[in-house]
Design an enzyme around this catalytic site. Sequence first.
Site, short mmCIF file in Angstrom:
data_model
loop_
_atom_site.label_atom_id
_atom_site.label_comp_id
_atom_site.label_asym_id
_atom_site.label_seq_id
_atom_site.Cartn_x
_atom_site.Cartn_y
_atom_site.Cartn_z
N GLU A 14 0.75 -1.18 -0.08
CA GLU A 14 0.01 0.00 -0.01
C GLU A 14 0.85 1.40 0.02
OE1 GLU A 14 -2.79 0.36 -0.93
OE2 GLU A 14 -3.34 -1.73 -0.59
N TYR A 37 -6.38 6.77 3.66
CA TYR A 37 -6.38 5.80 2.98
C TYR A 37 -5.74 4.39 3.46
CZ TYR A 37 -5.25 2.52 -0.70
OH TYR A 37 -5.31 1.34 -1.34
N ASP A 48 -9.77 5.70 -2.34
CA ASP A 48 -8.40 6.30 -3.30
C ASP A 48 -9.01 7.07 -4.40
OD1 ASP A 48 -9.34 4.13 -4.53
OD2 ASP A 48 -7.00 3.80 -5.41
N CYS A 63 -13.66 1.51 -15.28
CA CYS A 63 -13.86 2.83 -15.07
C CYS A 63 -12.77 3.70 -15.04
CB CYS A 63 -14.75 3.17 -13.66
SG CYS A 63 -15.43 4.27 -13.64
N CYS A 98 -18.18 0.98 -19.86
CA CYS A 98 -19.25 0.79 -19.29
C CYS A 98 -20.06 -0.49 -19.78
CB CYS A 98 -20.05 2.12 -19.54
SG CYS A 98 -19.67 3.49 -19.10
N CYS A 115 -25.71 3.24 -12.48
CA CYS A 115 -24.81 4.18 -12.59
C CYS A 115 -25.55 5.68 -13.12
CB CYS A 115 -23.57 3.72 -13.39
SG CYS A 115 -22.42 5.11 -13.59
#
Length: 333
Positions: free
Chosen positions: A39, A122, A140, A192, A199, A208
Amino acid sequence: MSFSARLLGWYDRSARVLPWRIAPGRAEVPDPYRVWLAEVMLQQTTVAAVAGYFAHFTERWPTVADLAAAGDAEVMAAWAGLGYYARARNLLACARAVVAEHGGCFPDSEAGLRALPGIGAYTAAAVAAIAFGRPAVVVDANIERVIARHRCIETPLPAAKRAIRDALAPLVPGDRPGDFAQALMDLGATLCTPRAPVCARCPIAADCRARGRADIERLPVKPPKKARPRRHGVAHWIERDGAIWLVQRPGKGMLGGMRALPGGEWSDEPPGESGIVRVDHGFTHFDLTLVLVRRETADAAAEGIWWPISDLDAAGLPTLYRKLVVKMLERDA
DNA sequence: GAGACGTGGAG
DNA sequence: TCTCCAAGTCT
């Protein structure tokens, strides 16, 4: 089907295979050290750039105690080239704090993690969710984009963070919160995407609000960029018996704590002298033109080290200086 | 809240 | 070439 069920179903089929990740469905228990290390490395940094560093770090320092026992210089050198060097300084401080204050085990709560150096909102949430199964709200840049589009949030960042978090919080499942967070990040990284989102293959496209909008790429709305000024500097090539003189930069600021070629302060104006080698390097908030000049001797007072030219790869120079050295050696060749 | 803080890859 | 930007944190 619920939001999380659709998302997790997609993740079970489509999760990226990553060195620091346990594939969905495996009974394996995540190692908090590896989750945390990945991370931190992934902060503002691409998966491709991180992979090699993660392999190297985990091989050389398999546990947080191993890392905590390492020397500053060797960790900074191992981080060289990855950028944002405050992360490396905080990485070591965090490892040492985990050993000294937590008996070598990472805290398993968001608040406990958040209190450690280099762990912000985060990373605390991500480690709590992925390593400890806590239902933390992980946000994030990927997740911001996914949620801003899914809810069609028009507020510009960073002001939109509150609305995004509030929209996401009730969607986090008590079961598999770590996979849920990673699924959203994978979705943002593969479907995305900032430009040309796919999509048609999105598992949460049904509800959405931005789907089909011609301007979906506009979301999330971001503030305008500022121009990057150009700065200038001079670096010194001081050679003796097949070695060159290297110094360590101050602990804070640009390339803080990293080994470097000696030289003057960087300035807004070009230097009077023209070097034998020049590099242009782009940083986040300014561009730098650095010229290299020969010097016969180092500052008598300066701290530094004679480093064999034949082994410069091992010096752990940040990319700016590595570029300069490579050009210099090509020129001499 | 805004600016400092790296680098390399993609379009 | 050039702009954007990638699993952010700290001050």
